[in-house]
Design a protein around this motif. Structure first.
Motif, PDB file in Angstrom:
ATOM      1  N   SER A  44      -1.481  -6.511   4.287  1.00 48.88           N
ATOM      2  CA  SER A  44      -2.313  -5.970   3.199  1.00 48.88           C
ATOM      3  C   SER A  44      -3.300  -4.965   3.779  1.00 48.88           C
ATOM      4  CB  SER A  44      -3.102  -7.086   2.514  1.00 48.88           C
ATOM      5  OG  SER A  44      -2.246  -8.122   2.115  1.00 48.88           O
ATOM      6  N   TYR A  45      -3.783  -4.066   2.903  1.00 42.78           N
ATOM      7  CA  TYR A  45      -4.701  -3.016   3.373  1.00 42.78           C
ATOM      8  C   TYR A  45      -6.044  -3.011   2.653  1.00 42.78           C
ATOM      9  CZ  TYR A  45      -0.784  -1.217   5.972  1.00 42.78           C
ATOM     10  OH  TYR A  45       0.256  -1.102   6.864  1.00 42.78           O
ATOM     11  N   HIS A  46      -6.176  -3.816   1.622  1.00 41.83           N
ATOM     12  CA  HIS A  46      -7.503  -3.918   1.006  1.00 41.83           C
ATOM     13  C   HIS A  46      -7.743  -5.354   0.561  1.00 41.83           C
ATOM     14  CE1 HIS A  46      -5.724  -3.744  -3.029  1.00 41.83           C
ATOM     15  NE2 HIS A  46      -5.048  -2.688  -2.647  1.00 41.83           N
ATOM     16  N   SER A  47      -9.006  -5.661   0.342  1.00 41.93           N
ATOM     17  CA  SER A  47      -9.412  -7.059   0.128  1.00 41.93           C
ATOM     18  C   SER A  47      -8.766  -7.682  -1.101  1.00 41.93           C
ATOM     19  CB  SER A  47     -10.937  -7.156   0.023  1.00 41.93           C
ATOM     20  OG  SER A  47     -11.410  -6.318  -1.005  1.00 41.93           O
ATOM     21  N   SER A  85      -7.250  -0.797   8.599  1.00 47.29           N
ATOM     22  CA  SER A  85      -7.596  -1.843   7.622  1.00 47.29           C
ATOM     23  C   SER A  85      -6.480  -2.872   7.422  1.00 47.29           C
ATOM     24  CB  SER A  85      -7.953  -1.191   6.279  1.00 47.29           C
ATOM     25  OG  SER A  85      -6.926  -0.310   5.880  1.00 47.29           O
ATOM     26  N   GLN A 128      -8.210   4.616  -4.998  1.00 41.85           N
ATOM     27  CA  GLN A 128      -7.553   3.311  -4.875  1.00 41.85           C
ATOM     28  C   GLN A 128      -7.454   2.636  -6.235  1.00 41.85           C
ATOM     29  OE1 GLN A 128      -8.594   0.310  -1.718  1.00 41.85           O
ATOM     30  NE2 GLN A 128      -9.282  -0.905  -3.458  1.00 41.85           N
ATOM     31  N   GLY A 164       0.813  -1.214   0.000  1.00 37.32           N
ATOM     32  CA  GLY A 164       0.000   0.000   0.000  1.00 37.32           C
ATOM     33  C   GLY A 164       0.842   1.257   0.000  1.00 37.32           C
ATOM     34  N   GLN A 197     -12.322   4.900  -2.767  1.00 41.16           N
ATOM     35  CA  GLN A 197     -12.380   3.730  -3.667  1.00 41.16           C
ATOM     36  C   GLN A 197     -11.940   4.108  -5.089  1.00 41.16           C
ATOM     37  OE1 GLN A 197     -16.537   2.815  -2.065  1.00 41.16           O
ATOM     38  NE2 GLN A 197     -15.972   0.839  -2.944  1.00 41.16           N
TER      39      GLN A 197
END
Length: 298
Positions: A233-236, A289, A199, A97, A196
């Motif tokens: 990790s910071y997002h799915s 997150s 991102q 990230g 979002q």
């Protein structure tokens, strides 16, 4: 202002189970917080290599003869370790990230808080910027990007609106982009949706998903038996890739079974998912997150 406040510092480095004379790699050096902690636990014969593609990170280089900083993307980990005569390592740490520094420097264009040129390049000498993506991508490519990387259900409308707006004039700044997308930013959800959108653009600009996949595949070959990966990790999207790779040694599908129904996978999971305590999130909101997964090479 601190360059980057390392997340899950103790847990991530503990996860490597450091051997004093081992060889370790921090593939996301940033402000050097994780690297400094690794060096504290290494003996005189230990070695630490760190990667960071951001020129700004070079200002944080650590003056220690056991330490080498490589100004490259971690997707090239094997190539540059070979260049330094290293074929096998005992542990690899990754904190994926955007660093706090990249978010906080307005002109880098990572944050929704500032007016800035559309940039978002982690490697400042990289060719593709957010400006290129927003002004030059086909509508279908923008749609795919917002859907896959931003997980935005109204991706087709976002893409269509951007393509329509740029016919009149190029979209050059974060404020202009926000203005174009205003119809999709209801007051109570504006920050979440903008995050979002940003991102999605950032992942595309920096090829983050491709880089992560290339990196993970190389860890299998680089790690000695018993060597560890410790990955935040910071997002799915990232977490899903890390989780699947640790479990199956692949990103899609299931590993093949032998005649006896056994599967051969390169890693075994160490412990469960680790997330920050409430206290850490209170001190550093960007930790909220974070998801840490640890695995050992079989």
């Amino acid at each position: 202002m601190e360059y980057h406040n390392p997340v899950l510092l103790k847990e991530t480095v503990d996860g490597l189970a450091i051997k004093p004379d081992g060889i370790y790699v921090d593939v996301t050096f940033g402000g050097g917080g994780h690297s400094r902690e690794i060096l504290k636990r290494l003996g005189a014969k230990g070695k630490l290599f760190a990667f960071d593609q951001d020129q700004d990170a070079l200002k944080n280089v650590i003056g220690d003869e056991r330490f080498t900083l490589i100004n490259e993307n971690f997707r090239f980990i094997k190539r540059f370790l070979r260049f330094h005569g290293v074929k096998k390592v005992d542990g690899i740490l990754g904190d994926f990230g955007v660093s706090s520094h990249q978010f906080d420097v307005a002109e880098r264009g990572f944050s929704t808080r500032f007016e800035a040129d559309l940039d978002m390049r982690m490697n400042q000498s990289g060719g593709l910027s957010a400006y290129n993506v927003i002004n030059e991508y086909e509508e279908s490519d923008l749609r795919t990007m917002f859907l896959e990387y931003g997980e935005l259900r109204n991706a087709p409308k976002l893409a269509r609106t951007i393509v329509g707006a740029r016919k009149t004039d190029a979209i050059k700044t974060s404020i202009q982009l926000k203005e174009v997308l205003k119809p999709f930013l209801p007051k109570h959800k504006e920050h979440k949706i903008l995050a979002q959108i940003y991102q999605a653009i950032r992942i595309e600009v920096n090829q983050e998903i491709e880089a992560l996949k290339e990196f993970l595949i190389q860890t299998e070959e680089l790690l000695d038996a018993g060597g560890r990966v410790s990955l935040i990790s910071y997002h799915s999207l990232e977490d899903r890739l890390v989780k699947r790779f640790i479990r199956n040694g692949m990103f899609e599908g299931e590993p093949e079974k032998d005649l006896y129904g056994n599967v051969s996978v390169p890693f075994k999971k160490v412990g469960g998912l680790i997330v920050p305590e409430a206290e850490e999130i209170k001190k550093n909101n960007r930790a909220r997150s974070a998801k840490l997964r640890i695995a050992e090479r079989i």
